[in-house]
Design a protein around this motif. Structure first.
Motif, PDB file in Angstrom:
ATOM      1  N   THR A 100      39.162  45.068  40.354  1.00 39.91           N
ATOM      2  CA  THR A 100      39.610  46.505  39.992  1.00 39.91           C
ATOM      3  C   THR A 100      39.526  47.431  41.021  1.00 39.91           C
ATOM      4  O   THR A 100      40.124  48.438  41.282  1.00 39.91           O
ATOM      5  CB  THR A 100      38.363  46.994  38.996  1.00 39.91           C
TER       6      THR A 100
ATOM      7  N   GLY B 279      35.546  40.533  38.362  1.00 38.02           N
ATOM      8  CA  GLY B 279      36.293  41.645  37.620  1.00 38.02           C
ATOM      9  C   GLY B 279      36.120  43.043  38.335  1.00 38.02           C
ATOM     10  O   GLY B 279      37.172  43.831  38.500  1.00 38.02           O
ATOM     11  N   ARG B 280      34.896  43.281  38.574  1.00 41.40           N
ATOM     12  CA  ARG B 280      34.675  44.753  39.575  1.00 41.40           C
ATOM     13  C   ARG B 280      35.387  44.636  40.729  1.00 41.40           C
ATOM     14  O   ARG B 280      36.172  45.665  40.991  1.00 41.40           O
ATOM     15  CB  ARG B 280      33.317  44.956  39.903  1.00 41.40           C
TER      16      ARG B 280
ATOM     17  N   ARG C  59      38.342  42.057  32.680  1.00 42.36           N
ATOM     18  CA  ARG C  59      38.410  43.582  33.536  1.00 42.36           C
ATOM     19  C   ARG C  59      38.246  44.496  32.540  1.00 42.36           C
ATOM     20  O   ARG C  59      38.986  44.652  31.907  1.00 42.36           O
ATOM     21  CB  ARG C  59      39.262  43.455  34.625  1.00 42.36           C
TER      22      ARG C  59
END
Length: 255
Positions: free
Chosen positions: A25, A21-22, A255
Motif C-alpha cells: 500500500t 499489505g502495508r 490490503r
C-alpha cells in the motif's frame, strides 16, 4: 512435502501478511512520475524495519540465479513480467509497474504482488491489470477444501485465455510457510480435478502472471533475474497468500 499449518500458525502468518499489505500500500501510494525504483525499495524496507520483520527476497538465490537478489521488492516495469531488480530508473507517465514483496515475521512468511499504472493510464494496461486481478480472484475462489491444485490452475488460466492474454509457462504460485517457497507448486493453467487435493491448513501463494500481447514467450534479461516478454508487450502480476480452511479461503495478505 506439504506442511499443513495449524489454526494458530495461520493466525501468525496473517501478521506477516499484514506487513506485506502495508508495504505494498505504501509503495503504491508513493509511486508517481519521477520517483525511482530504488526509492520505492527503500520505502518498503522501512516498513519491514518498523514491523521488526525481515525480507525473504533480500539475498535470496535460487538455483537459476547468477547472484543473490539485491533488494526487498521485485519491481517489474512495462515488458518485465516478474523478478525485476530495483534500479535508479525513474517512473515515467504511463508506466505499468508490478511490485512483488515478501516479509518474514515470527518465523512465518507472507508474499503478495500488485500491478498498477503511473500517471495517465493506457486503456490496454487497465484491462490487463483488471484481468490479472480477476484471475487471482478466480484462483482464490477455487482454493477450497475438496478441490485440487488443478482447479486453481484451471480457474486462473480460463480467465487469462478468455481475455486473450498469454501465460508465461513454468512460473506460477507455490506453497508458503516457514519459507517463502514451499511445496506444492501452483500452476497458472491446468486441468480441473487434477493434482494434489486441497486440505484445511494448506497455505498457498496464488499468483497469475499475464502477457498483454497474447503469446506465452518470455526470456531472461541479462541481469539473470528479470523475465521479459518476447514480443515487448506489457505484463501484469497479481498475488495473495491464501490459507485453505474448512470455512473457505482466507486471504492473509489482504490490503
Amino acid at each position: 512435502m506439504v506442511e499443513l499449518k495449524t489454526d494458530t500458525s495461520i493466525d501468525e502468518m496473517y501478521e506477516a501478511g499484514q506487513v506485506v499489505g502495508r508495504a505494498l500500500t505504501a509503495v503504491r501510494e508513493a509511486a508517481d512520475v519521477g520517483i525511482s525504483l530504488l526509492e520505492l525499495d527503500e520505502l518498503a524496507h522501512q516498513v519491514l524495519r518498523d514491523a521488526g520483520a525481515s525480507s525473504p527476497f533480500l539475498g535470496y538465490r535460487p538455483s537459476f540465479a547468477p547472484t543473490p537478489f539485491p533488494a526487498v521488492i521485485c519491481a517489474s516495469v512495462n515488458d518485465a513480467i516478474v523478478h525485476g531488480i530495483p534500479s535508479g530508473y525513474r517512473l515515467h507517465d504511463g508506466d505499468l509497474v508490478s511490485i512483488d514483496f515478501g516479509a518474514q515475521l515470527g518465523g512465518w512468511a507472507g508474499d503478495s504482488a500488485i500491478s498498477f499504472t503511473v500517471g495517465t493510464p493506457r486503456a490496454a494496461d487497465v484491462r490487463l491489470i483488471e484481468a490479472a486481478e480477476r484471475a487471482l480472484a478466480a484462483g482464490i475462489e477455487a482454493a477450497v477444501v475438496g478441490n485440487r491444485i488443478g482447479d486453481i490452475a484451471h480457474a486462473i488460466g480460463t480467465v487469462c485465455r478468455a481475455a486473450g492474454y498469454g501465460i508465461p509457462q513454468g512460473f506460477g504460485g507455490h506453497g508458503i510457510g516457514r519459507r517463502m517457497h514451499e511445496d506444492p507448486p501452483v500452476p497458472n493453467e491446468g486441468r480441473p480435478g487434477r493434482g494434489l487435493p486441497l486440505r484445511h491448513g494448506m497455505v498457498l501463494a496464488i499468483e497469475p502472471m499475464l502477457i498483454g500481447g497474447g503469446t506465452d514467450g518470455y526470456h531472461e534479461d541479462t541481469d539473470g533475474w528479470t523475465l521479459r516478454t518476447n514480443d515487448r508487450s506489457r505484463a501484469a502480476h497479481a498475488e495473495h497468500t491464501v490459507a485453505i480452511t474448512d470455512a473457505g479461503p482466507r486471504i492473509l495478505t489482504a490490503r
